[in-house]
Design a protein around this motif. Structure first.
Motif, PDB file in Angstrom:
ATOM      1  N   ALA A   2     -80.050  23.095  -1.559  1.00 26.23           N
ATOM      2  CA  ALA A   2     -78.600  22.878  -1.485  1.00 26.23           C
ATOM      3  C   ALA A   2     -77.848  23.860  -2.363  1.00 26.23           C
ATOM      4  O   ALA A   2     -76.797  24.376  -1.986  1.00 26.23           O
ATOM      5  CB  ALA A   2     -78.275  21.438  -1.876  1.00 26.23           C
ATOM      6  N   PHE A   3     -78.393  24.127  -3.552  1.00 28.49           N
ATOM      7  CA  PHE A   3     -77.703  25.039  -4.469  1.00 28.49           C
ATOM      8  C   PHE A   3     -77.602  26.435  -3.871  1.00 28.49           C
ATOM      9  O   PHE A   3     -76.577  27.101  -3.956  1.00 28.49           O
ATOM     10  CB  PHE A   3     -78.447  25.074  -5.799  1.00 28.49           C
ATOM     11  N   MET A   4     -78.700  26.882  -3.233  1.00 27.24           N
ATOM     12  CA  MET A   4     -78.698  28.204  -2.624  1.00 27.24           C
ATOM     13  C   MET A   4     -77.674  28.284  -1.502  1.00 27.24           C
ATOM     14  O   MET A   4     -76.956  29.274  -1.357  1.00 27.24           O
ATOM     15  CB  MET A   4     -80.093  28.538  -2.077  1.00 27.24           C
ATOM     16  N   LYS A   5     -77.576  27.216  -0.690  1.00 22.85           N
ATOM     17  CA  LYS A   5     -76.587  27.232   0.380  1.00 22.85           C
ATOM     18  C   LYS A   5     -75.176  27.320  -0.169  1.00 22.85           C
ATOM     19  O   LYS A   5     -74.316  27.999   0.370  1.00 22.85           O
ATOM     20  CB  LYS A   5     -76.747  25.975   1.246  1.00 22.85           C
ATOM     21  N   MET A 382     -82.859  24.447 -11.936  1.00 22.47           N
ATOM     22  CA  MET A 382     -82.377  24.330 -13.309  1.00 22.47           C
ATOM     23  C   MET A 382     -81.558  25.566 -13.683  1.00 22.47           C
ATOM     24  O   MET A 382     -81.955  26.373 -14.527  1.00 22.47           O
ATOM     25  CB  MET A 382     -83.554  24.154 -14.263  1.00 22.47           C
ATOM     26  N   PHE A 383     -80.414  25.714 -13.050  1.00 23.95           N
ATOM     27  CA  PHE A 383     -79.595  26.890 -13.272  1.00 23.95           C
ATOM     28  C   PHE A 383     -78.589  26.641 -14.395  1.00 23.95           C
ATOM     29  O   PHE A 383     -78.084  25.524 -14.559  1.00 23.95           O
ATOM     30  CB  PHE A 383     -78.879  27.285 -11.985  1.00 23.95           C
ATOM     31  N   PRO A 384     -78.258  27.679 -15.176  1.00 25.79           N
ATOM     32  CA  PRO A 384     -77.438  27.478 -16.374  1.00 25.79           C
ATOM     33  C   PRO A 384     -75.927  27.537 -16.118  1.00 25.79           C
ATOM     34  O   PRO A 384     -75.468  28.143 -15.150  1.00 25.79           O
ATOM     35  CB  PRO A 384     -77.855  28.645 -17.266  1.00 25.79           C
ATOM     36  N   THR A 385     -75.179  26.934 -17.029  1.00 25.22           N
ATOM     37  CA  THR A 385     -73.735  27.142 -17.096  1.00 25.22           C
ATOM     38  C   THR A 385     -73.460  28.315 -18.033  1.00 25.22           C
ATOM     39  O   THR A 385     -74.336  28.754 -18.788  1.00 25.22           O
ATOM     40  CB  THR A 385     -73.013  25.897 -17.624  1.00 25.22           C
ATOM     41  N   MET A 386     -72.235  28.818 -17.966  1.00 21.55           N
ATOM     42  CA  MET A 386     -71.796  29.869 -18.871  1.00 21.55           C
ATOM     43  C   MET A 386     -70.404  29.485 -19.364  1.00 21.55           C
ATOM     44  O   MET A 386     -69.508  29.227 -18.553  1.00 21.55           O
ATOM     45  CB  MET A 386     -71.756  31.223 -18.169  1.00 21.55           C
ATOM     46  N   THR A 387     -70.222  29.413 -20.670  1.00 18.10           N
ATOM     47  CA  THR A 387     -68.960  28.957 -21.240  1.00 18.10           C
ATOM     48  C   THR A 387     -68.242  30.105 -21.944  1.00 18.10           C
ATOM     49  O   THR A 387     -68.834  30.783 -22.793  1.00 18.10           O
ATOM     50  CB  THR A 387     -69.184  27.810 -22.237  1.00 18.10           C
ATOM     51  N   PHE A 388     -66.988  30.292 -21.581  1.00 14.53           N
ATOM     52  CA  PHE A 388     -66.125  31.225 -22.290  1.00 14.53           C
ATOM     53  C   PHE A 388     -65.322  30.406 -23.301  1.00 14.53           C
ATOM     54  O   PHE A 388     -64.524  29.541 -22.907  1.00 14.53           O
ATOM     55  CB  PHE A 388     -65.187  31.945 -21.322  1.00 14.53           C
ATOM     56  N   HIS A 389     -65.524  30.680 -24.576  1.00 16.95           N
ATOM     57  CA  HIS A 389     -64.842  29.948 -25.633  1.00 16.95           C
ATOM     58  C   HIS A 389     -63.555  30.690 -25.999  1.00 16.95           C
ATOM     59  O   HIS A 389     -63.574  31.672 -26.742  1.00 16.95           O
ATOM     60  CB  HIS A 389     -65.738  29.819 -26.868  1.00 16.95           C
ATOM     61  N   PRO A 399     -72.985  26.986 -12.350  1.00 16.03           N
ATOM     62  CA  PRO A 399     -73.882  28.020 -11.808  1.00 16.03           C
ATOM     63  C   PRO A 399     -73.341  28.716 -10.560  1.00 16.03           C
ATOM     64  O   PRO A 399     -73.587  29.903 -10.360  1.00 16.03           O
ATOM     65  CB  PRO A 399     -75.162  27.244 -11.505  1.00 16.03           C
ATOM     66  N   THR A 400     -72.583  27.987  -9.729  1.00 10.90           N
ATOM     67  CA  THR A 400     -72.037  28.605  -8.515  1.00 10.90           C
ATOM     68  C   THR A 400     -70.979  29.646  -8.820  1.00 10.90           C
ATOM     69  O   THR A 400     -70.587  30.407  -7.924  1.00 10.90           O
ATOM     70  CB  THR A 400     -71.435  27.531  -7.589  1.00 10.90           C
ATOM     71  N   GLY A 401     -70.510  29.696 -10.064  1.00  6.02           N
ATOM     72  CA  GLY A 401     -69.549  30.725 -10.462  1.00  6.02           C
ATOM     73  C   GLY A 401     -70.184  31.820 -11.291  1.00  6.02           C
ATOM     74  O   GLY A 401     -69.474  32.654 -11.856  1.00  6.02           O
TER      75      GLY A 401
END
Length: 460
Positions: A2-5, A382-389, A399-401
């Motif tokens: 689902a994540f790949m789609k 298990m894909f990561p998030t990325m945070t802009f502080h 992860p989709t962004g």
């Protein structure tokens, strides 16, 4: 998977090439519906292209934008602000356009409507709105007539040297108030023409029209080196930082804020609002100051650190040149030393799952322009998030962004460059409001950027 789609559908958006079909809800708010350019409903529909071709557009558009901004940052225009215009990357390299359909002029005998509609590229880094006019030579090829200014009942020329001319430092065009817009690069697009006063009208599918009279409008008579493949774009709608200048669109229509929401899918519509409807309030809404930077037409933020899956990279002090935010830049660019540390952060994250990045010899051929890609085992999610502080607010990108996906790999959608700029890929599924009634002017703030997660394909 689902994540790949989801990622593959997101790639279609991530050129940031959204078509804006202009509508107006009423006198207080201009509302623009965002229509994805790869949708069959878009006049810029390119037909069936592969996901890899869409990825290539994304990469090339970002590289071109980076080259343009860096090469023209020292150029100055009539108000001491940079001549950088956000559309240079899409104009020169690909179909990465934000476009609004805007009615221009007043024609009592015009069949079907009182104005002439044109698609104008939305440019958040330009203070000038212009359209190509009848009699131009050379011209941008159009499938419709150039704007017949002499036949418009609302057309008002501004003589050269007139005190109301908003571009007094620009050379006159023949005997009229003039403008000259250059876009940088090796063979730069360039438009030269006259500043006039005209009526701009935003049409609504539901509530008629809303006209704004006596606005400054550039009438383009000489355009060089443009490459608008669909031949349907007639000019620019400038939404860059207004400051105290008379020329920018926001000041002319008396609006103090605008907002947008970039959809994850090419099928539903999302919106850009200009005016009261752009105000954001609520417990989930975060706020960070909008600042001036080296390019005075762009919007800057105080980026203080970045985290990968909640692990801070301790980058404090690494953003001395500031960080711009730009809907026209397809994906985020990080200054080279910051990019190197972010790259290490992703490598370390995937290493805990015994996943190592491709080396130069094993990386998939179709993503050769992306620096960091990982093979993904079947079933891995298990894909990561990325945070802009940012100062006072954290933008947590899902992860989709962050990731672009292939059949059995993912690539990190970031690029190294000479500037730091938050691109549209990392802005999807958030609503952003640029509010110029907020901010502490004594601290150099020009306003506030407010944002919150949102499903941008549904009404809010």
């Amino acid at each position: 998977m689902a994540f790949m789609k989801t990622l593959l559908s997101l790639i279609s958006l991530l050129s940031s090439a959204l078509l804006l079909h202009a509508t107006v809800e009423g006198p207080k708010t201009i509302t623009l519906s965002l229509i994805h350019p790869f949708s069959p409903h878009s006049p810029f529909y390119p037909g069936n292209i592969t996901d890899m071709e869409k990825i290539t557009l994304l990469i090339q558009g970002t590289q071109a934008r980076m080259h343009h901004l860096f090469s023209t940052m020292r150029e100055r225009n009539w108000n001491g602000s940079s001549e950088v215009d956000d559309i240079v990357a899409p104009v020169q390299r690909s179909n990465l356009f934000y476009v609004a359909q805007v009615g221009i002029g007043s024609f009592s005998a015009f069949t079907g409507r009182k104005d002439m509609p044109y698609f104008l590229v939305i440019d958040t880094g330009s203070q000038l709105t212009w359209v190509q006019c009848e009699g131009c030579d050379p011209c941008i090829p159009l499938q419709q007539p150039n704007f017949p200014y002499n036949r418009s009942n609302s057309y008002k020329p501004i003589p050269c040297g007139d005190p109301t001319c908003p571009t007094p430092r620009q050379p006159c065009f023949e005997s009229f108030c003039g403008f000259r817009i250059g876009y940088g690069g090796d063979s730069p697009p360039l438009t030269v023409g006259a500043i006039v006063r005209e009526t701009l009208t935003f049409t609504s599918d539901f509530r008629g029209t809303e006209a704004y009279n006596n606005l400054f409008l550039g009438c383009g008579f000489k355009s060089y080196n443009y490459n608008f493949p669909p031949e349907k774009i007639g000019g620019i709608l400038g939404l860059g930082f207004a400051g105290n200048f008379n020329l920018p669109f926001l000041n002319q229509v008396g609006k103090k804020r605008f907002s947008y929401c970039l959809s994850i899918s090419e099928h539903p519509n999302s919106q850009l609002n200009i005016g009261e409807g752009a105000k954001m309030v609520g417990p989930k809404v975060l706020s960070t100051p909008l600042l001036r930077g080296s390019n005075e037409a762009l919007y800057y933020l105080d980026l203080q650190d970045i985290s990968i899956q909640n692990v801070p990279l301790r980058l404090q002090g690494s953003f001395s040149e500031g960080s711009a935010i730009d809907t026209g830049c397809p994906m985020t660019i990080l200054v080279s030393n910051v990019y190197a540390r972010v790259r290490i952060g992703f490598v370390q994250y995937f290493a805990q799952f015994h996943i190592q990045p491709f080396d130069s010899g094993s990386k998939p051929r179709e993503v050769s322009l992306l620096d960091l890609c990982f093979p993904i085992p079947h079933g891995f999610n298990m894909f990561p998030t990325m945070t802009f502080h940012f100062r006072g607010a954290d933008l947590v990108v899902q992860p989709t962004g962050i990731l672009l996906a292939g059949s059995n790999y993912v690539c990190v959608a970031l690029q190294s460059g000479s500037i730091t700029m938050i691109g549209a890929y990392q802005q999807t599924q958030f609503k952003f409001s640029y509010d110029f009634e907020l901010g502490d002017r004594t601290r150099g703030e020009i306003g506030a950027l407010r944002f919150a997660p949102q499903n941008c394909g549904s009404p809010a």
